[in-house]
Motif scaffolding. Structure first.
Motif, PDB file in Angstrom:
ATOM      1  N   SER A  88       0.825  -1.213   0.000  1.00 34.03           N
ATOM      2  CA  SER A  88       0.000   0.000   0.000  1.00 34.03           C
ATOM      3  C   SER A  88       0.859   1.262   0.000  1.00 34.03           C
ATOM      4  O   SER A  88       0.463   2.273  -0.573  1.00 34.03           O
ATOM      5  CB  SER A  88      -0.949   0.017   1.193  1.00 34.03           C
ATOM      6  OG  SER A  88      -0.256   0.295   2.384  1.00 34.03           O
ATOM      7  N   ARG A  89       2.037   1.223   0.619  1.00 31.61           N
ATOM      8  CA  ARG A  89       2.924   2.389   0.595  1.00 31.61           C
ATOM      9  C   ARG A  89       3.444   2.656  -0.812  1.00 31.61           C
ATOM     10  O   ARG A  89       3.674   3.789  -1.190  1.00 31.61           O
ATOM     11  CB  ARG A  89       4.127   2.182   1.526  1.00 31.61           C
ATOM     12  CG  ARG A  89       3.829   2.182   2.986  1.00 31.61           C
ATOM     13  CD  ARG A  89       3.736   3.564   3.544  1.00 31.61           C
ATOM     14  NE  ARG A  89       4.901   4.364   3.275  1.00 31.61           N
ATOM     15  CZ  ARG A  89       5.590   5.010   4.165  1.00 31.61           C
ATOM     16  NH1 ARG A  89       5.262   4.915   5.428  1.00 31.61           N
ATOM     17  NH2 ARG A  89       6.613   5.755   3.831  1.00 31.61           N
ATOM     18  N   LYS A 103      -4.905   1.940   1.909  1.00 28.35           N
ATOM     19  CA  LYS A 103      -4.110   1.915   3.143  1.00 28.35           C
ATOM     20  C   LYS A 103      -4.905   1.287   4.289  1.00 28.35           C
ATOM     21  O   LYS A 103      -4.360   0.528   5.085  1.00 28.35           O
ATOM     22  CB  LYS A 103      -3.670   3.325   3.508  1.00 28.35           C
ATOM     23  CG  LYS A 103      -2.657   3.367   4.622  1.00 28.35           C
ATOM     24  CD  LYS A 103      -2.200   4.762   4.889  1.00 28.35           C
ATOM     25  CE  LYS A 103      -1.005   5.050   4.020  1.00 28.35           C
ATOM     26  NZ  LYS A 103      -0.349   6.309   4.351  1.00 28.35           N
TER      27      LYS A 103
END
Length: 167
Positions: A88-89, A103
């Motif tokens: 997600s980053r 996120k």
């Protein structure tokens, strides 16, 4: 070349640039800048925490009193737990200040993996697959290892010069 000749040479350049160069070379003469040393100390302490956590896991498995290796399945949880957040980053743009579904899904999946890692030894102990003492050692190892993983993301998760994203 010793330090005195270096600082006199930078002063001969004159002005602010020479003073700035002099202070920069003086602070980083040993090859490590102060910011790099803090990152290295954090990395060493996190490595020590991971080793202690794995020691508790191995003690819960390998002590002659317990002698069951079923808790080693928790290694899969240790490997899987940071993956959703790392994905997600990479996908999410951090400039958006509102909540992001990707996120939040990653945090939900990570929470599920961590809770499962704490639940599995308890289920093993209640089913009498492992002893309760081994369960206590494995749960202690879980706390230490997941604390180490959290510490890694807190220390190296910021977008500064010494970030894990550069690796």
């Amino acid at each position: 070349m010793h330090q005195g000749s270096r600082s006199s040479r930078t002063r001969s350049r004159g002005g602010r640039e020479g003073a700035l160069l002099s202070s920069t070379t003086h602070r980083c003469l040993s090859g490590f800048c102060p910011g790099e040393m803090a990152g290295i100390k954090a990395l060493i302490s996190l490595s020590f925490g991971g080793a202690i956590g794995l020691m508790f896991l191995m003690l819960g498995c390998a002590l002659p009193v317990y002698d069951k290796y079923w808790p080693l399945f928790l290694l899969f949880f240790y490997i899987l737990s940071p993956i959703p957040y790392c994905i997600s980053r990479r996908v999410v743009d951090d400039t958006d200040s509102t909540s992001n579904a990707c996120k939040e899904l990653a945090i939900f999946l990570t929470t599920g993996i961590v809770i499962s890692a704490f639940g599995l030894p308890i289920i093993f102990a209640r089913a009498e697959v492992i002893a309760w003492g081994a369960c206590a050692l494995v749960l202690t190892g879980n706390v230490v290892i997941f604390g180490t993983i959290l510490g890694f993301f807190l220390v190296f998760g910021s977008n500064d010069d010494f970030s894990w994203q550069q690796w």
